[in-house]
Design an enzyme around this catalytic site. Structure first.
Site, PDB file in Angstrom:
ATOM      1  CG  ASN A   1      -1.827   1.150   1.337  1.00 17.00           C
ATOM      2  OD1 ASN A   1      -1.422   2.289   1.129  1.00 17.00           O
ATOM      3  ND2 ASN A   1      -3.077   0.903   1.669  1.00 17.00           N
TER       4      ASN A   1
ATOM      5  CG  HIS B   1       0.882   6.391   4.877  1.00 15.58           C
ATOM      6  ND1 HIS B   1      -0.124   7.320   5.007  1.00 15.58           N
ATOM      7  CD2 HIS B   1       0.507   5.319   5.608  1.00 15.58           C
ATOM      8  CE1 HIS B   1      -1.067   6.838   5.795  1.00 15.58           C
ATOM      9  NE2 HIS B   1      -0.704   5.615   6.167  1.00 15.58           N
TER      10      HIS B   1
ATOM     11  CG  HIS C   1      -8.434   3.905   1.318  1.00 14.22           C
ATOM     12  ND1 HIS C   1      -8.600   3.722   2.668  1.00 14.22           N
ATOM     13  CD2 HIS C   1      -9.665   4.226   0.837  1.00 14.22           C
ATOM     14  CE1 HIS C   1      -9.872   3.921   2.981  1.00 14.22           C
ATOM     15  NE2 HIS C   1     -10.528   4.245   1.893  1.00 14.22           N
TER      16      HIS C   1
ATOM     17  NE  ARG D   1      -9.458   8.327   4.553  1.00 18.73           N
ATOM     18  CZ  ARG D   1      -9.725   7.477   5.556  1.00 18.73           C
ATOM     19  NH1 ARG D   1      -9.020   6.386   5.715  1.00 18.73           N
ATOM     20  NH2 ARG D   1     -10.682   7.743   6.400  1.00 18.73           N
TER      21      ARG D   1
ATOM     22  NE  ARG E   1      -7.682  11.230   5.705  1.00 16.12           N
ATOM     23  CZ  ARG E   1      -8.070  10.616   6.828  1.00 16.12           C
ATOM     24  NH1 ARG E   1      -7.229   9.850   7.481  1.00 16.12           N
ATOM     25  NH2 ARG E   1      -9.276  10.775   7.300  1.00 16.12           N
TER      26      ARG E   1
ATOM     27  CD  GLU F   1      -7.071  -0.354   1.632  1.00 18.10           C
ATOM     28  OE1 GLU F   1      -7.415   0.634   2.300  1.00 18.10           O
ATOM     29  OE2 GLU F   1      -6.081  -1.012   1.880  1.00 18.10           O
TER      30      GLU F   1
ATOM     31  CB  THR G   1      -9.300   1.277   7.474  1.00 16.64           C
ATOM     32  OG1 THR G   1      -8.807   1.829   6.264  1.00 16.64           O
ATOM     33  CG2 THR G   1     -10.676   0.719   7.262  1.00 16.64           C
TER      34      THR G   1
ATOM     35  CD  GLU H   1      -7.015  -6.457   3.574  1.00 17.97           C
ATOM     36  OE1 GLU H   1      -7.418  -6.020   2.480  1.00 17.97           O
ATOM     37  OE2 GLU H   1      -6.176  -5.872   4.272  1.00 17.97           O
TER      38      GLU H   1
ATOM     39  CG  HIS I   1      -5.322  -2.073   9.540  1.00 21.25           C
ATOM     40  ND1 HIS I   1      -4.884  -1.402  10.637  1.00 21.25           N
ATOM     41  CD2 HIS I   1      -5.920  -1.147   8.755  1.00 21.25           C
ATOM     42  CE1 HIS I   1      -5.224  -0.133  10.539  1.00 21.25           C
ATOM     43  NE2 HIS I   1      -5.846   0.054   9.395  1.00 21.25           N
TER      44      HIS I   1
HETATM   45  N1  PXP Z   1      -5.728  -3.375   4.456  1.00 20.84           N
HETATM   46  C1  PXP Z   1      -6.689  -2.425   4.539  1.00 20.84           C
HETATM   47  C2  PXP Z   1      -8.070  -2.797   4.168  1.00 20.84           C
HETATM   48  C3  PXP Z   1      -6.381  -1.116   4.947  1.00 20.84           C
HETATM   49  O1  PXP Z   1      -7.354  -0.186   5.028  1.00 20.84           O
HETATM   50  C4  PXP Z   1      -5.037  -0.793   5.223  1.00 20.84           C
HETATM   51  C5  PXP Z   1      -4.686   0.606   5.585  1.00 20.84           C
HETATM   52  O2  PXP Z   1      -4.864   1.442   4.483  1.00 20.84           O
HETATM   53  C6  PXP Z   1      -4.078  -1.807   5.111  1.00 20.84           C
HETATM   54  C7  PXP Z   1      -4.443  -3.102   4.748  1.00 20.84           C
HETATM   55  C8  PXP Z   1      -2.641  -1.554   5.390  1.00 20.84           C
HETATM   56  O3  PXP Z   1      -2.490  -1.233   6.727  1.00 20.84           O
HETATM   57  P1  PXP Z   1      -1.090  -0.714   7.263  1.00 20.84           P
HETATM   58  O4  PXP Z   1      -0.849   0.612   6.594  1.00 20.84           O
HETATM   59  O5  PXP Z   1      -1.285  -0.605   8.721  1.00 20.84           O
HETATM   60  O6  PXP Z   1      -0.071  -1.717   6.851  1.00 20.84           O
END
Ligand code: PXP
Length: 239
Positions: free
Chosen positions: A7, A10, A43, A45, A49, A69, A100, A150, A190
């Site tokens: 992901n 960030h 994601h 959003r 953001r 996402e 999330t 997931e 997550h």
């Molecule tokens: N899976 C989902 C559905 C999420 O919303 C997120 C956060 O965007 C992640 C995985 C990844 O989480 P993390 O950034 O804590 O690794």
């Protein structure tokens, strides 16, 4: 082999903090892909953001496998159906949250979620539901038509004591087993880190892990020396 989805939200968070083009989540995605990531996750959003609509369009064109996402809202559903990512992961979304929080309440929103799944599948988009490792949510997920769940690993990641960690791991393990028995593909994510991921990998039903924050955090650290050296080289050459 467990697949890894990276992901890159960030990377966009840092870019948006300055309102400049760098760092570019697309560039980060291509590097992640080159390093072996099986898919790239972003994601989009509602408040935009971090990831912007343009990012999703560019990623769609350039990455091998894009997992979008998304919240179950009309606006984002329309975008997803237009852009057609390889996969859509439906997540709950609250405006004020930092990330999330908690999984989708599939049981309480069965009609709405099922309709969204149907629309996405019509566009050949594979659908995953981000849910807590809860047997009831797993069972209801099968009624929506989604092909994957997931499992939310946040509680496991945040558990402080050994006992609580073990308990959370058992919940994830049971939910994964149930989901697989019911014919769903299983991923997890997550809060996963280099420290807590080894125990999750051992759960045989989990075929994919989705990780963001900790990989981006590590990338900043492993890249820092190189970045400073490159700047010093430029500065020193000028004198
Ligand atoms: N899976 C989902 C559905 C999420 O919303 C997120 C956060 O965007 C992640 C995985 C990844 O989480 P993390 O950034 O804590 O690794």
């Amino acid at each position: 082999m467990v697949r890894l989805g990276v992901n890159v939200d960030h990377v966009a968070t840092v870019r948006q903090a300055r309102g400049v083009p760098e760092p570019d989540p697309l560039e980060a995605a291509l590097l992640a892909q080159r390093a072996g990531a099986d898919s790239i996750i972003v994601h989009l959003r509602e408040d935009r953001r971090h990831i912007q609509d343009r990012d999703v369009r560019l990623l769609r064109k350039k990455v091998k496998r894009l997992n979008l996402e998304m919240a179950v809202t009309e606006e984002i559903l329309k975008i997803a159906c237009r852009i057609k990512p390889d996969q859509a992961t439906l997540v709950p979304e609250k405006r004020q949250e930092l990330t999330t929080e908690g999984g989708l309440d599939v049981t309480g929103n069965l009609r709405k979620i099922s309709q969204a799944v149907k629309r996405l599948k019509k566009k050949d988009i594979m659908v995953s539901l981000f849910i807590d490792p809860d047997l009831k949510q797993v069972k209801t997920s099968t009624k929506t038509g989604a092909q994957m769940v997931e499992l939310h690993t946040g509680c496991y990641a945040e558990a402080k004591s050994k006992k609580k960690k073990g308990k959370e791991l058992t919940r994830i393990s049971r939910a994964a087993k149930e989901a697989r028995e019911l014919g769903l593909a299983v991923s997890a994510g997550h809060g996963l880190t280099y420290r807590n991921v080894p125990r999750i990998v051992k759960i045989p039903e989990i075929e994919e892990l989705n990780i963001g924050h900790n990989i981006i955090a590590r990338a900043v650290m492993v890249g820092m020396k190189q970045a400073v050296k490159e700047m010093l080289n430029l500065i020193k050459r000028r004198r």
